[in-house]
Write a protein that holds these residues in place. Structure first.
Motif, PDB file in Angstrom:
ATOM      1  N   UNK A 140       0.833  -1.200   0.000  1.00  0.00           N
ATOM      2  CA  UNK A 140       0.000   0.000   0.000  1.00  0.00           C
ATOM      3  C   UNK A 140       0.871   1.255   0.000  1.00  0.00           C
ATOM      4  N   UNK A 141       0.430   2.275  -0.739  1.00  0.00           N
ATOM      5  CA  UNK A 141       1.155   3.534  -0.825  1.00  0.00           C
ATOM      6  C   UNK A 141       0.332   4.617  -0.134  1.00  0.00           C
ATOM      7  N   UNK A 142       0.948   5.281   0.835  1.00  0.00           N
ATOM      8  CA  UNK A 142       0.212   6.219   1.687  1.00  0.00           C
ATOM      9  C   UNK A 142      -0.395   7.380   0.905  1.00  0.00           C
ATOM     10  N   UNK A 143       0.199   7.734  -0.221  1.00  0.00           N
ATOM     11  CA  UNK A 143      -0.352   8.850  -0.992  1.00  0.00           C
ATOM     12  C   UNK A 143      -1.700   8.510  -1.628  1.00  0.00           C
ATOM     13  N   UNK A 144      -2.074   7.222  -1.559  1.00  0.00           N
ATOM     14  CA  UNK A 144      -3.378   6.800  -2.097  1.00  0.00           C
ATOM     15  C   UNK A 144      -4.334   6.395  -0.984  1.00  0.00           C
ATOM     16  N   UNK A 145      -4.044   6.789   0.255  1.00  0.00           N
ATOM     17  CA  UNK A 145      -4.927   6.462   1.371  1.00  0.00           C
ATOM     18  C   UNK A 145      -6.362   6.888   1.064  1.00  0.00           C
ATOM     19  N   UNK A 146      -7.285   5.995   1.338  1.00  0.00           N
ATOM     20  CA  UNK A 146      -8.684   6.218   0.994  1.00  0.00           C
ATOM     21  C   UNK A 146      -9.086   5.384  -0.208  1.00  0.00           C
ATOM     22  N   UNK A 147      -8.130   5.197  -1.132  1.00  0.00           N
ATOM     23  CA  UNK A 147      -8.327   4.300  -2.285  1.00  0.00           C
ATOM     24  C   UNK A 147      -7.071   3.455  -2.482  1.00  0.00           C
ATOM     25  N   UNK A 148      -6.408   3.162  -1.373  1.00  0.00           N
ATOM     26  CA  UNK A 148      -5.157   2.413  -1.426  1.00  0.00           C
ATOM     27  C   UNK A 148      -5.371   1.000  -1.991  1.00  0.00           C
TER      28      UNK A 148
ATOM     29  N   UNK B 178     -19.402   9.785  -0.144  1.00  0.00           N
ATOM     30  CA  UNK B 178     -19.499  11.112  -0.744  1.00  0.00           C
ATOM     31  C   UNK B 178     -18.928  12.195   0.163  1.00  0.00           C
ATOM     32  N   UNK B 179     -18.936  11.925   1.485  1.00  0.00           N
ATOM     33  CA  UNK B 179     -18.385  12.902   2.432  1.00  0.00           C
ATOM     34  C   UNK B 179     -16.875  12.753   2.579  1.00  0.00           C
ATOM     35  N   UNK B 180     -16.315  11.710   2.027  1.00  0.00           N
ATOM     36  CA  UNK B 180     -14.878  11.438   2.164  1.00  0.00           C
ATOM     37  C   UNK B 180     -14.185  11.810   0.851  1.00  0.00           C
ATOM     38  N   UNK B 181     -13.989  13.109   0.634  1.00  0.00           N
ATOM     39  CA  UNK B 181     -13.442  13.569  -0.644  1.00  0.00           C
ATOM     40  C   UNK B 181     -12.023  13.082  -0.883  1.00  0.00           C
ATOM     41  N   UNK B 182     -11.283  12.805   0.183  1.00  0.00           N
ATOM     42  CA  UNK B 182      -9.910  12.311  -0.004  1.00  0.00           C
ATOM     43  C   UNK B 182      -9.924  10.946  -0.677  1.00  0.00           C
ATOM     44  N   UNK B 183     -10.958  10.129  -0.400  1.00  0.00           N
ATOM     45  CA  UNK B 183     -11.092   8.822  -1.064  1.00  0.00           C
ATOM     46  C   UNK B 183     -11.345   9.006  -2.559  1.00  0.00           C
ATOM     47  N   UNK B 184     -12.188   9.963  -2.881  1.00  0.00           N
ATOM     48  CA  UNK B 184     -12.545  10.232  -4.281  1.00  0.00           C
ATOM     49  C   UNK B 184     -11.318  10.690  -5.062  1.00  0.00           C
ATOM     50  N   UNK B 185     -10.582  11.629  -4.485  1.00  0.00           N
ATOM     51  CA  UNK B 185      -9.388  12.154  -5.159  1.00  0.00           C
ATOM     52  C   UNK B 185      -8.305  11.075  -5.291  1.00  0.00           C
ATOM     53  N   UNK B 186      -8.161  10.238  -4.256  1.00  0.00           N
ATOM     54  CA  UNK B 186      -7.150   9.179  -4.300  1.00  0.00           C
ATOM     55  C   UNK B 186      -7.488   8.154  -5.389  1.00  0.00           C
TER      56      UNK B 186
END
Length: 589
Positions: free
Chosen positions: A248-256, A293-301
Motif C-alpha cells: 500500500x502507498x500512503x499517498x493513495x490512502x482512501x483508495x489504497x 461522498x463525504x470522504x473527498x480524499x477517497x474520491x481524489x485518491x
C-alpha cells in the motif's frame, strides 16, 4: 427564509418517511409510464420485484451442509498453500473484532495465519487484550502492537511484514468471511491463479440478511479502470508483491486498495473470479460502505490511482468522477490524429431514412474526417466495405440519429486503443428505452444471446452504475459499432450470409477470439428517428431476440457453441438466464 427551511424539512420527510413509501413508488411508476410507455415501465417494475424477492431468499444458497463442511475439512492437497490474512486494527469495537477473528477460525481450510497490526490508541487497549486471548489458544493468530497509528496503508504494510504465507488475503477489521472462503481460494490457487477475487454481500446488522449482493463479472479491464468492482475478497500470490512498487502507498490512502488492485492486475499471469459470495462487508456509520461522498480524499485518491495506472500503461486520457457516484469514474481517452472513418449506413427497415441520418451526421458531428456510404437493402456486407477507404469502419443503422456533436470522436478514441475490437454506443428507441447496449451470450429464450437492458429506461444506472462508465461485453450489435479496418480484415469481416444484428454478434466474437475486448461506451448515444420503430420491430421478443430468424440463430449457435457453453465472462452465473437485465435468478437453497 424560515418558511423555506420549514418547507425543506417537509420535503425531506416526505422523501424519507416509510409512511409515504407506497405513494412515492406509485407516483414514480406513473411518471415512468408517461415518459417511457407502459410496456417498458412494467418490465422495469417486474424486474425490480423479482430481484428483491430473489435477494431475500438467496442467503439460503450460501449455507453448506454438515457433510459438505466435513468434506472440505478432510480434503487432502498435493501442494501446500498458506494464506496470510492481513487485518489492520484501529479502535475496533469488541463485537466486530470477535466476529471477525472467529469467522477466520471457522474456515474449512485450515492452513492460514491471521496477521493483526494494531494501531489503536491508548483508550482502546482492550483491542490488544482481546486478540491476545485468541492468540493464546490459536498460534495461527499473529499480533503486533504498533508504536503509532500510521493509517490504513502503513498499518497494512506492517501486517505484510508479519506475513509468511504463500498468498495474501486482504480483510477489514469489521467484516466477515464465509466459512468456505479459503477453501474456494485454494481451489483457484491449485488451478494456477495468482490473483483471485470473489462476490460479496453488504449487511448492516445481520449478515444472514444482507442489504445487497455484488455479483461481479470476470476480469474486465474497462470496468476496473472506471471503478474498483473487484473490492472483496482480494487475494494474490506473495510473489506478485516483488513485481510491483511496494504494497500500500500512503499517498493513495482512501483508495489504497484500488491502487494496489490496478498494479497487481497489470502483472498477474492468471486472474480468477470466483462467482460465489464469500465476503460480508459490514455497513455502519464509520465504514466506507456507509457514505463515501463525504470522504473527498477517497474520491481524489481513486482518481489519482487510475491516472497512475494509465500513465504506466502509456495511455493518454483524463479521469473525472461520473455524474452518478463520485467513485465511479469516467475515463475519456485522447484522440490520436485524424484518421478517416467510413460510416456505413445500413438500411434495415421498410422506412429506412439514410438521407435523414446522413444529413444529421453532417449537421451535428464535430469530427470532420469521415465518409458516408449506404448499404442498401439486400446489399452484401463485403460489397459496401470494399468501397470504404477509412482506417476505421462504423456500422450504423440508417434509422439512427446521433445525439451529441462529439459522438464520433468518443467512439473513435476508444476504438484506437490497440486492445479494443469493437466499440459500441448505446442506442435507444424514440420513447427513451434501450434498444442496443451490448449482448450477453447464452442468455434468453433461444440461448444465443440477449440484448442487455432491452426496453428498459435509458436514464437508469445500469448494473452497478455501468451506464456511467465504459464496460466490457462479449458482443455488440452492428446498430452502432466501430472497428479498426485492419482487425476487421484480419478476422474475415462480416459474414455475407448473416443479417444485421447477427453479423455484428458474429464479428464481435471473432474479434474476441483474436484476443481483443469489446466495449460499450455509454457516452456515445444515438437514437432512432421515427416513433413507430418499436411497432415495426415487434418481431423481436422481450429480450430483443429475433424470434423468426431461426436459421440465423441455428447457424450461430452451431458456430459458437463452445464459446456459448463456457458462459459469458461479463455476466455472473448467479444472475437470471431468462434475460440480460442483470437481476438475480432463482436459486435453490
Amino acid at each position: 427564509m424560515r418558511n423555506n427551511e420549514e418547507l425543506s424539512k417537509i420535503r425531506i420527510y416526505l422523501r424519507k418517511s416509510r409512511l409515504f413509501y407506497i405513494p412515492r413508488k406509485c407516483y414514480a411508476i406513473m411518471l415512468g409510464i408517461r415518459k417511457h410507455g407502459f410496456k417498458a415501465q412494467m418490465r422495469w417494475v417486474h424486474g425490480r420485484i423479482c430481484d428483491k424477492i430473489a435477494q431475500k431468499q438467496y442467503y439460503k444458497c450460501l449455507q453448506i451442509t454438515p457433510e459438505e463442511r466435513q468434506r472440505q475439512r478432510d480434503q487432502k492437497y498435493t501442494t501446500a498453500t498458506c494464506f496470510s490474512i492481513l487485518v489492520p486494527l484501529y479502535n475496533t469495537p469488541e463485537k466486530f473484532l470477535r466476529e471477525m477473528i472467529e469467522s477466520v477460525q471457522q474456515q474449512t481450510y485450515g492452513s492460514w495465519e491471521l496477521c493483526l497490526a494494531d494501531g489503536s490508541d491508548a483508550e482502546h487497549s482492550e483491542v490488544g487484550e482481546i486478540v491476545k486471548e485468541y492468540r493464546q489458544k490459536d498460534p495461527r493468530v499473529k499480533y503486533q502492537q504498533l508504536e503509532k497509528n500510521g493509517g490504513i496503508s502503513e498499518n497494512t504494510n506492517a501486517c505484510v511484514a508479519m506475513a509468511a504465507g504463500d498468498y495474501v488475503v486482504l480483510f477489514d477489521h469489521d467484516d466477515l468471511l464465509h466459512e468456505s472462503a479459503l477453501y474456494e481460494l485454494k481451489q483457484a490457487v491449485d488451478q494456477g491463479a495468482d490473483f483471485i477475487y470473489t462476490d460479496e454481500a453488504v449487511f448492516s446488522k445481520n449478515p444472514k440478511k444482507p442489504d445487497s449482493y455484488h455479483f461481479k463479472q470476470d476480469f474486465a479491464p474497462d470496468d476496473l479502470r472506471s471503478n474498483n468492482y473487484i473490492c472483496h475478497i482480494t487475494c494474490f500470490a506473495r510473489t506478485l508483491l516483488d513485481q510491483i512498487d511496494g504494497m500500500f502507498r500512503t499517498e493513495y490512502d482512501g483508495s489504497q486498495d484500488f491502487d494496489l488492485v490496478l498494479r497487481l492486475t497489470e502483472k498477474a499471469a492468471k486472474i480468477v473470479h470466483i462467482p460465489k459470495v464469500l465476503y460480508f462487508w459490514r455497513n455502519h456509520a464509520l465504514s466506507v460502505a456507509s457514505d463515501i461522498s463525504a470522504k473527498t480524499y477517497c474520491i481524489d485518491a481513486g482518481k489519482r490511482a487510475i491516472e497512475s495506472h494509465l500513465e504506466r500503461q502509456q495511455i493518454k486520457a483524463t479521469v473525472a468522477s461520473s455524474e452518478l457516484y463520485p467513485v465511479i469514474y469516467r475515463v475519456k481517452y485522447e484522440l490520436s490524429g485524424q484518421p478517416l472513418v467510413s460510416i456505413i449506413l445500413s438500411e434495415n427497415s421498410p422506412e429506412a431514412e439514410s438521407e435523414k441520418c446522413g444529413q444529421r451526421i453532417r449537421e451535428i458531428t464535430s469530427y470532420s474526417h469521415y465518409e458516408i456510404l449506404v448499404r442498401r437493402n439486400g446489399m452484401k456486407w463485403s460489397e459496401v466495405v470494399a468501397k470504404a477507404k477509412g482506417e476505421y469502419l462504423l456500422f450504423l443503422d440508417s434509422d439512427c440519429i446521433c445525439r451529441q456533436d462529439d459522438w464520433l470522436e468518443e467512439l473513435l478514441s476508444v476504438a484506437q486503443r490497440g486492445e479494443v475490437g469493437a466499440a459500441a454506443g448505446v442506442v435507444s428507441y424514440p420513447k427513451n428505452v434501450i434498444r442496443d447496449a451490448g449482448i450477453t451470450l447464452g442468455v434468453g429464450y433461444y440461448g444465443l444471446g440477449s440484448n442487455n437492458f432491452y426496453l428498459l429506461n435509458d436514464d437508469h444506472d445500469g448494473f452497478w452504475g455501468n451506464f456511467y462508465y465504459m464496460h466490457n461485453v462479449s458482443a455488440v450489435s452492428d446498430t452502432c459499432m466501430m472497428v479498426r479496418r485492419a482487425y476487421y480484415d484480419q478476422v474475415g469481416g462480416m459474414d455475407d450470409a448473416l443479417l444485421t444484428w447477427f453479423a455484428g454478434f458474429d464479428l464481435s466474437l471473432k474479434l474476441r477470439e483474436l484476443g481483443k475486448v469489446n466495449v460499450v461506451d455509454p457516452y456515445a448515444r444515438v437514437g432512432f428517428s421515427h416513433s413507430d420503430m418499436i411497432n415495426w420491430e415487434e418481431k423481436r421478443n422481450a429480450n430483443g431476440e429475433y424470434a423468426d430468424e431461426t436459421e440465423q440463430m441455428a447457424l450461430l449457435k452451431e458456430r459458437w457453441q463452445t464459446v456459448i457453453r463456457q458462459g459469458d465472462p461479463y455476466y455472473n452465473i448467479n444472475l437470471t438466464s431468462n434475460s440480460s437485465d442483470f437481476i438475480l435468478g432463482k436459486h435453490q437453497g
